[in-house]
Design an enzyme around this catalytic site. Structure first.
Site, PDB file in Angstrom:
ATOM      1  N   ARG A   1       0.826  -1.208   0.000  1.00  0.00           N
ATOM      2  CA  ARG A   1       0.000   0.000   0.000  1.00  0.00           C
ATOM      3  C   ARG A   1       0.862   1.260   0.000  1.00  0.00           C
ATOM      4  O   ARG A   1       0.543   2.250  -0.676  1.00  0.00           O
ATOM      5  CB  ARG A   1      -0.939  -0.001   1.206  1.00  0.00           C
ATOM      6  CG  ARG A   1      -1.852   1.219   1.220  1.00  0.00           C
ATOM      7  CD  ARG A   1      -2.841   1.202   2.361  1.00  0.00           C
ATOM      8  NE  ARG A   1      -3.948   0.292   2.090  1.00  0.00           N
ATOM      9  CZ  ARG A   1      -4.257  -0.751   2.831  1.00  0.00           C
ATOM     10  NH1 ARG A   1      -3.534  -1.031   3.894  1.00  0.00           N
ATOM     11  NH2 ARG A   1      -5.283  -1.526   2.528  1.00  0.00           N
ATOM     12  N   ALA A   2       1.961   1.255   0.734  1.00  0.00           N
ATOM     13  CA  ALA A   2       2.825   2.435   0.787  1.00  0.00           C
ATOM     14  C   ALA A   2       3.388   2.766  -0.586  1.00  0.00           C
ATOM     15  O   ALA A   2       3.470   3.936  -0.973  1.00  0.00           O
ATOM     16  CB  ALA A   2       3.959   2.216   1.788  1.00  0.00           C
TER      17      ALA A   2
END
Length: 353
Positions: free
Chosen positions: A244-245
């Site tokens: 996600r980052a």
């Protein structure tokens, strides 16, 4: 614009560059997942959120109260109407009202997890779906989610924290000159809100145009291999969980490039958004622990040696002679305690029995 009086102008905020950048990025690409603003009371968190709403197409600013129910947030379905008329009757909630605006949640860390889940789902997908007994209804819910919290009042669970796109930490200002500028601006606004707002009309209009142009240009911007390589390296160094980052950092860098009017996303754009993307996802201690195993070995050996010395010292002290000749230097042998005989007195009544 919310209410009869204008909000404090976004462009008049002082010493809030990281927060302004994060809010503008979320305004260009709301699918990033919203902005969480952490900081003590009185650091202009709600002021900045209201100011952003004025820059968006419909200027909606919707506040989610802490005591709101799930139905108040997502809306409700009238099942009797479905059975009677064969049509879904939907009563919109706050997510529908916030469409194309700002949904503001103060003290989001105090909300029930179910509401936070619903908020983050809608913020990331841009769609709100309500389901009741096999009947469902979906509607657009593209809004900028701005959540605020005071760390002294508790934290969000890591699973929920990770789903916020960007996080900005605010601190109290201890620069006298900056404090005076902030206070003077606020007093001037309170004295004449409309006049103060008119003084920033040109700057406000420029930001509105930047947001519109950036949204239009967003899909045309691309990432080269250098950008992907930097994003991967930064996320690996931060030991983040999942991907996600990486995705948020690329989207945030693209939105920032669009705001800058750039032709492509560059390494510089990634560097400017990395802090707010990684702040709440970083597990640098875990990464350094794995990378520094060989460095810890000498330290562990030294610790073991110190423990052994401590054990030896304790053993030596236990073997100390009564004259103090053995054991640690300076160790004093135990001294006998004085013992006194105590005469037992028997009561006279007990003697007669």
């Amino acid at each position: 614009m919310n209410g009869s009086l204008p909000a404090f102008p976004f462009t008049a905020l002082i010493d809030q560059q990281p927060l302004q950048q994060a809010l503008l990025i979320a305004a260009v690409d709301p699918g990033i997942g919203g902005v969480l603003v952490s900081g003590p009371r009185g650091t202009a968190k709600s002021t900045a959120a209201r100011a952003l709403a004025e820059l968006l197409p419909e200027g909606q600013f919707v506040t989610l109260p802490l005591g709101a129910s799930e139905e108040r947030l997502i809306g409700t379905l009238d099942l009797d109407a479905v059975l009677r008329d064969g049509a879904v009757k939907f009563s919109p909630g706050l997510l529908a009202q916030a469409h194309r605006g700002v949904l503001y949640v103060d003290e989001i860390n105090l909300l029930p997890d179910t509401l936070v889940d619903a908020l983050l789902d809608a913020a990331a997908s841009g769609v709100n779906t309500v389901e009741r007994d096999g009947v469902s209804h979906s509607h657009d819910a593209r809004f900028v989610l701005v959540g605020t919290m005071n760390p002294e009042e508790g934290e969000l669970r890591p699973q929920l924290l990770d789903r916020f796109g960007l996080v900005v930490e605010l601190e109290n200002c201890f620069d006298p000159a900056v404090r005076q500028r902030i206070v003077k601006a606020r007093l001037a606004f309170d004295l004449d809100p409309r006049g103060f707002h008119r003084a920033y009309a040109t700057q406000q209009s420029d930001v509105v145009q930047r947001i519109r142009a950036a949204r239009a240009a967003l899909s045309a911007l691309s990432f080269d291999d250098a950008v992907h390589a930097l994003v991967s390296r930064l996320c690996i160094e931060a030991a983040v969980d999942g991907l996600r980052a990486d995705l948020v950092m690329l989207r945030a860098a693209r939105a920032l490039a669009a705001l800058d009017g750039a032709d492509a996303v560059t390494v510089a754009h990634v560097e400017r958004v990395a802090a707010s993307v990684l702040l709440h996802r970083r597990h640098a201690d875990d990464a350094s622990a794995e990378a520094g195993t060989s460095e810890r070995e000498p330290q562990e050996a030294a610790t073991a040696s110190a423990d052994q010395k401590t054990e030896n010292g304790q053993h030596n002290r236990s073997q100390a002679k009564s004259d103090g000749s053995a054991g640690d230097w300076g160790y004093l042998p135990p001294q006998p305690a004085g013992i006194a005989n105590v005469k037992t007195v028997v009561p006279l009544a007990a003697k007669k029995r």
